[in-house]
Write a protein that holds these residues in place. Sequence first.
Motif, PDB file in Angstrom:
ATOM      1  N   HIS A 168     -36.254  -5.545  -6.918  1.00  0.00           N
ATOM      2  CA  HIS A 168     -36.140  -4.110  -6.654  1.00  0.00           C
ATOM      3  C   HIS A 168     -35.893  -3.327  -7.948  1.00  0.00           C
ATOM      4  N   LYS A 201     -37.069   0.547  -1.807  1.00  0.00           N
ATOM      5  CA  LYS A 201     -38.343   0.204  -2.430  1.00  0.00           C
ATOM      6  C   LYS A 201     -39.440   1.090  -1.870  1.00  0.00           C
ATOM      7  N   GLU A 237     -43.140   0.820  -0.127  1.00  0.00           N
ATOM      8  CA  GLU A 237     -43.966  -0.168   0.565  1.00  0.00           C
ATOM      9  C   GLU A 237     -45.287  -0.308  -0.182  1.00  0.00           C
ATOM     10  N   GLU A 238     -45.742  -1.522  -0.295  1.00  0.00           N
ATOM     11  CA  GLU A 238     -46.955  -1.801  -1.050  1.00  0.00           C
ATOM     12  C   GLU A 238     -48.104  -2.085  -0.097  1.00  0.00           C
ATOM     13  N   ASP A 239     -48.820  -1.037   0.261  1.00  0.00           N
ATOM     14  CA  ASP A 239     -49.966  -1.141   1.163  1.00  0.00           C
ATOM     15  C   ASP A 239     -51.182  -0.616   0.412  1.00  0.00           C
ATOM     16  N   HIS A 256     -45.035   5.501   1.272  1.00  0.00           N
ATOM     17  CA  HIS A 256     -43.735   5.670   1.916  1.00  0.00           C
ATOM     18  C   HIS A 256     -42.751   4.635   1.398  1.00  0.00           C
ATOM     19  N   HIS A 286     -38.903   2.463   1.767  1.00  0.00           N
ATOM     20  CA  HIS A 286     -38.140   1.679   2.741  1.00  0.00           C
ATOM     21  C   HIS A 286     -36.739   1.445   2.197  1.00  0.00           C
ATOM     22  N   THR A 344     -33.935  -0.899   2.021  1.00  0.00           N
ATOM     23  CA  THR A 344     -33.708  -2.322   2.245  1.00  0.00           C
ATOM     24  C   THR A 344     -32.276  -2.580   2.682  1.00  0.00           C
ATOM     25  N   THR A 399     -38.679   4.529   5.767  1.00  0.00           N
ATOM     26  CA  THR A 399     -38.333   3.743   6.946  1.00  0.00           C
ATOM     27  C   THR A 399     -37.077   2.923   6.682  1.00  0.00           C
ATOM     28  N   ASN A 434     -36.452   0.481  14.380  1.00  0.00           N
ATOM     29  CA  ASN A 434     -37.244   0.864  13.216  1.00  0.00           C
ATOM     30  C   ASN A 434     -37.209   2.382  13.209  1.00  0.00           C
ATOM     31  N   ARG A 441     -37.597   6.268  11.069  1.00  0.00           N
ATOM     32  CA  ARG A 441     -38.336   6.972  10.016  1.00  0.00           C
ATOM     33  C   ARG A 441     -37.759   8.353   9.790  1.00  0.00           C
TER      34      ARG A 441
END
Length: 183
Positions: free
Chosen positions: A35, A60, A62-64, A72, A74, A76, A111, A149, A151
């Motif tokens: 991180h 972190k 998100e790795e999309d 976006h 997150h 942790t 998130t 979950n 947001r």
Amino acid sequence: MVSIRQANVYDLIEMQNTNLWCLPENYQMKYYFYHMLSWPQLLWVAEDSNYKIVGYVLAKMEEDDSPDAVPHGHITSLAVLRTHRKRGIATMLMQSSQRCMKEVFNASYVTLHVRESNKAAFHLYSQTLKYEKHATEKGYYADGEDAFNMRCYFHDNGNDHADEVGDATDQMNKVEISNDVVQ
């Protein structure tokens, strides 16, 4: 007095120690390093007047890599020692990290997961920080407990929360909190 500041590599051991004292979900040191090396702007700590870490947020992006992915963040992990709770520290840590998600990484939302049984955390996220329950993930935690979950949208989704995130953290370099305990 408690100060909120960006974490550095020297804080990681105390962050891990705070995690061990506060939460049942624990991480190996290499996860903290991951991180710190990847998203240093998103890690924040609260330290007391003796320079002891009393809280932290580990976050972190998100790795999309899909073409239609929306950037976006997150959360942790978030933890504040019991001796320092009910003073707004968790709120300031979260807002500091969220602000950097938005300003540095152009995140649209953030998130997190929270245990269904963690009423205090759910209240912090839903009432104070304006997170919305997105879904329930069955058996998310190692002990089998379900997770909400959640947001929090920063912009472009009918939620004007981004301005609140910025307003509340304009003095991110150093924030002082009274030592008075609120019961």
